[in-house]
Write an enzyme that holds these catalytic residues in place. Structure first.
Site, PDB file in Angstrom:
ATOM      1  N   ASP A 137       0.851  -1.184   0.000  1.00 35.65           N
ATOM      2  CA  ASP A 137       0.000   0.000   0.000  1.00 35.65           C
ATOM      3  C   ASP A 137       0.894   1.244   0.000  1.00 35.65           C
ATOM      4  O   ASP A 137       1.888   1.321   0.724  1.00 35.65           O
ATOM      5  CB  ASP A 137      -0.903  -0.013   1.235  1.00 35.65           C
ATOM      6  CG  ASP A 137      -2.073   0.950   1.107  1.00 35.65           C
ATOM      7  OD1 ASP A 137      -3.222   0.491   1.044  1.00 35.65           O
ATOM      8  OD2 ASP A 137      -1.823   2.184   1.056  1.00 35.65           O
TER       9      ASP A 137
ATOM     10  N   GLY B 277     -15.352   2.743   4.061  1.00 38.25           N
ATOM     11  CA  GLY B 277     -14.037   3.309   3.803  1.00 38.25           C
ATOM     12  C   GLY B 277     -13.424   2.899   2.479  1.00 38.25           C
ATOM     13  O   GLY B 277     -12.240   3.148   2.241  1.00 38.25           O
ATOM     14  N   GLN B 278     -14.205   2.261   1.608  1.00 42.42           N
ATOM     15  CA  GLN B 278     -13.647   1.891   0.301  1.00 42.42           C
ATOM     16  C   GLN B 278     -13.418   3.146  -0.533  1.00 42.42           C
ATOM     17  O   GLN B 278     -14.330   3.961  -0.699  1.00 42.42           O
ATOM     18  CB  GLN B 278     -14.586   0.930  -0.446  1.00 42.42           C
ATOM     19  CG  GLN B 278     -13.962   0.403  -1.733  1.00 42.42           C
ATOM     20  CD  GLN B 278     -14.834  -0.630  -2.454  1.00 42.42           C
ATOM     21  OE1 GLN B 278     -15.972  -0.883  -2.070  1.00 42.42           O
ATOM     22  NE2 GLN B 278     -14.286  -1.222  -3.511  1.00 42.42           N
TER      23      GLN B 278
ATOM     24  N   HIS C 175     -10.085  -5.445  -3.414  1.00 39.00           N
ATOM     25  CA  HIS C 175      -8.752  -5.646  -2.838  1.00 39.00           C
ATOM     26  C   HIS C 175      -8.894  -6.117  -1.402  1.00 39.00           C
ATOM     27  O   HIS C 175      -9.770  -5.671  -0.674  1.00 39.00           O
ATOM     28  CB  HIS C 175      -7.901  -4.372  -2.905  1.00 39.00           C
ATOM     29  CG  HIS C 175      -8.573  -3.143  -2.377  1.00 39.00           C
ATOM     30  ND1 HIS C 175      -9.513  -2.436  -3.099  1.00 39.00           N
ATOM     31  CD2 HIS C 175      -8.468  -2.496  -1.198  1.00 39.00           C
ATOM     32  CE1 HIS C 175      -9.942  -1.411  -2.395  1.00 39.00           C
ATOM     33  NE2 HIS C 175      -9.336  -1.423  -1.227  1.00 39.00           N
TER      34      HIS C 175
ATOM     35  N   HIS D 130      -6.933  -6.062   2.102  1.00 37.15           N
ATOM     36  CA  HIS D 130      -5.809  -5.484   2.843  1.00 37.15           C
ATOM     37  C   HIS D 130      -5.218  -6.577   3.745  1.00 37.15           C
ATOM     38  O   HIS D 130      -5.963  -7.237   4.489  1.00 37.15           O
ATOM     39  CB  HIS D 130      -6.280  -4.361   3.779  1.00 37.15           C
ATOM     40  CG  HIS D 130      -6.807  -3.141   3.102  1.00 37.15           C
ATOM     41  ND1 HIS D 130      -6.059  -1.985   2.962  1.00 37.15           N
ATOM     42  CD2 HIS D 130      -8.013  -2.866   2.560  1.00 37.15           C
ATOM     43  CE1 HIS D 130      -6.796  -1.052   2.367  1.00 37.15           C
ATOM     44  NE2 HIS D 130      -7.986  -1.566   2.109  1.00 37.15           N
TER      45      HIS D 130
HETATM   46  P1  5GP Z   1      -9.712   1.191   0.406  1.00 40.87           P
HETATM   47  O1  5GP Z   1      -9.786   2.467   1.199  1.00 40.87           O
HETATM   48  O2  5GP Z   1     -10.435   1.328  -0.917  1.00 40.87           O
HETATM   49  O3  5GP Z   1     -10.121  -0.047   1.168  1.00 40.87           O
HETATM   50  O4  5GP Z   1      -8.178   0.958   0.110  1.00 40.87           O
HETATM   51  C1  5GP Z   1      -7.512   1.552  -0.944  1.00 40.87           C
HETATM   52  C2  5GP Z   1      -6.053   1.539  -0.582  1.00 40.87           C
HETATM   53  O5  5GP Z   1      -5.319   1.800  -1.760  1.00 40.87           O
HETATM   54  C3  5GP Z   1      -5.646   2.607   0.445  1.00 40.87           C
HETATM   55  O6  5GP Z   1      -5.102   1.988   1.582  1.00 40.87           O
HETATM   56  C4  5GP Z   1      -4.646   3.459  -0.312  1.00 40.87           C
HETATM   57  O7  5GP Z   1      -3.578   3.891   0.504  1.00 40.87           O
HETATM   58  C5  5GP Z   1      -4.172   2.535  -1.419  1.00 40.87           C
HETATM   59  N1  5GP Z   1      -3.752   3.222  -2.631  1.00 40.87           N
HETATM   60  C6  5GP Z   1      -4.396   4.257  -3.244  1.00 40.87           C
HETATM   61  N2  5GP Z   1      -3.728   4.623  -4.333  1.00 40.87           N
HETATM   62  C7  5GP Z   1      -2.652   3.799  -4.431  1.00 40.87           C
HETATM   63  C8  5GP Z   1      -1.580   3.704  -5.384  1.00 40.87           C
HETATM   64  O8  5GP Z   1      -1.473   4.432  -6.366  1.00 40.87           O
HETATM   65  N3  5GP Z   1      -0.634   2.744  -5.145  1.00 40.87           N
HETATM   66  C9  5GP Z   1      -0.714   1.902  -4.066  1.00 40.87           C
HETATM   67  N4  5GP Z   1       0.273   1.004  -3.922  1.00 40.87           N
HETATM   68  N5  5GP Z   1      -1.701   1.966  -3.160  1.00 40.87           N
HETATM   69  C10 5GP Z   1      -2.664   2.911  -3.341  1.00 40.87           C
END
Ligand code: 5GP
Ligand code: ZN
Length: 114
Positions: A30, A93-94, A100, A102
């Site tokens: 991440d 929080g998506q 994906h 985590h």
């Molecule tokens: P969500 O909040 O949708 O569950 O998780 C999305 C995750 O993607 C976040 O933890 C965020 O830090 C990560 N993320 C967003 N943009 C990028 C990126 O360009 N590269 C990487 N490696 N992670 C990203």
């Protein structure tokens, strides 16, 4: 899918610190880690989230979970425990609408999550 950040990472169009990949999925660090080990495991196929997974993708979902477990083992997260998280929808929080998982490890994690 066009304009999907994680599709672009999967296709190598945007760089990422890849820790594992195969024909079905890819896993990378991440960019904004919230734990010493913070890896995202994604299917190569574009699926917007867990709510959009079909019965035909059951094996793919299982594969993602087993890959997440394997990465946790390989990165040393297993000894003290690790957490797998799937955020679905805005209130959960998506922020990236490509499925994906985590993988979080390397520190004491609170419960319930914020
Ligand atoms: P969500 O909040 O949708 O569950 O998780 C999305 C995750 O993607 C976040 O933890 C965020 O830090 C990560 N993320 C967003 N943009 C990028 C990126 O360009 N590269 C990487 N490696 N992670 C990203
Ligand atoms: Zn995508």
């Amino acid at each position: 899918m066009k304009d999907c950040l994680f599709c672009k990472i999967s296709q190598g169009e945007i760089p990422a610190q890849i820790v594992y990949e195969d024909d079905q999925c890819i896993a990378f660090r991440d960019v904004n880690p919230v734990a010493p080990i913070h890896v995202l495991i994604i299917p190569r196929e574009h699926i917007s989230g867990i709510a959009a997974v079909t019965n035909a993708q059951q094996a793919l979902l299982g594969h993602l979970l087993l890959v997440a477990r394997r990465i946790a083992q390989d990165l040393g997260g297993e000894e003290n425990g690790y957490r797998l998280v799937l955020n679905n929808g805005v209130q959960a929080g998506q922020t990236v609408f490509h499925l994906h998982i985590h993988l979080l490890a390397g520190r004491q994690l609170g419960w319930p999550p914020g």
